[in-house]
Design a protein around this motif. Structure first.
Motif, short mmCIF file in Angstrom:
data_model
loop_
_atom_site.label_atom_id
_atom_site.label_comp_id
_atom_site.label_asym_id
_atom_site.label_seq_id
_atom_site.Cartn_x
_atom_site.Cartn_y
_atom_site.Cartn_z
N GLY A 143 -31.93 -39.67 -60.97
CA GLY A 143 -33.19 -40.28 -60.55
C GLY A 143 -33.01 -41.72 -60.14
N GLU A 144 -32.17 -42.45 -60.85
CA GLU A 144 -31.91 -43.84 -60.51
C GLU A 144 -31.16 -43.95 -59.18
OE1 GLU A 144 -29.82 -45.48 -63.85
OE2 GLU A 144 -31.52 -45.16 -65.19
N ILE A 145 -30.21 -43.06 -58.97
CA ILE A 145 -29.42 -43.07 -57.73
C ILE A 145 -30.32 -42.80 -56.53
CG2 ILE A 145 -27.64 -41.81 -56.44
CD1 ILE A 145 -26.28 -41.35 -59.22
N LEU A 171 -33.42 -43.50 -55.86
CA LEU A 171 -34.53 -44.39 -55.52
C LEU A 171 -34.42 -44.78 -54.05
CD1 LEU A 171 -34.63 -46.67 -58.68
CD2 LEU A 171 -36.24 -44.87 -58.05
N ASP A 225 -30.25 -36.14 -65.55
CA ASP A 225 -31.33 -36.33 -64.59
C ASP A 225 -31.76 -37.78 -64.45
OD1 ASP A 225 -31.37 -33.67 -64.03
OD2 ASP A 225 -32.93 -33.19 -65.47
N VAL A 226 -31.68 -38.56 -65.52
CA VAL A 226 -32.08 -39.97 -65.45
C VAL A 226 -31.18 -40.71 -64.48
CG1 VAL A 226 -32.33 -42.10 -66.76
CG2 VAL A 226 -33.05 -39.94 -67.77
N LYS A 227 -29.90 -40.52 -64.59
CA LYS A 227 -28.97 -41.20 -63.70
C LYS A 227 -29.19 -40.77 -62.25
CE LYS A 227 -24.39 -42.73 -63.07
NZ LYS A 227 -24.02 -44.03 -63.46
N TYR A 261 -24.27 -42.45 -52.08
CA TYR A 261 -23.50 -42.12 -53.27
C TYR A 261 -22.31 -41.23 -52.90
CZ TYR A 261 -22.37 -40.70 -58.01
OH TYR A 261 -21.70 -40.47 -59.18
#
Length: 126
Positions: free
Chosen positions: A7-9, A11, A3-5, A72
């Motif tokens: 979330g970064e994608i 933005l 989920d962190v990755k 992406y």
């Protein structure tokens, strides 16, 4: 894909970043989509998301999230190479699914109608 990755994608970025992302998405979306359409179980939603992302009536933040996810999707290099058939699009599907969960209510019926038109014609839109 954690989920962190994702979330970064996702933005949304500022307006200048979104403009650059939109140009890239407009240029690369349909060729990539045509390659992936049979492998993505929600192709209609992806096409509708494209129309939502380029719709100037869509709120800026929502457009930014969608453009990031679609950006992406169209990247030639990502976490799992798309040339690996079915598993190649799994990371793209995770990013797109998360984006849809965040902005689903903003994809309008008119976006789905455009998607249906293009999918029925089975050709790249003008």
């Amino acid at each position: 894909m954690d989920d962190v990755k994702i979330g970064e994608i996702l933005l949304p970025g500022d307006e200048e970043t979104q403009q650059k992302q939109e140009e890239k998405v407009r240029r690369r979306f349909w060729p990539t989509f045509r390659k992936a359409a049979r492998q993505i179980p929600f192709s209609r939603d992806v096409a509708a998301a494209y129309y939502c992302a380029i719709d100037r009536e869509t709120p800026l933040r929502v457009r930014g999230i969608l453009l990031a996810a679609l950006g992406y999707f169209v990247l030639p290099i990502d976490a799992v190479p798309d040339v690996l058939a079915v598993i190649g699009f799994t990371d793209d599907i995770a990013v797109l699914t998360t984006a849809f969960a965040l902005i689903n209510r903003h994809i309008k019926e008119r976006h789905y109608e455009e998607a249906d038109r293009v999918l029925a014609d089975d050709e790249k839109p003008a």
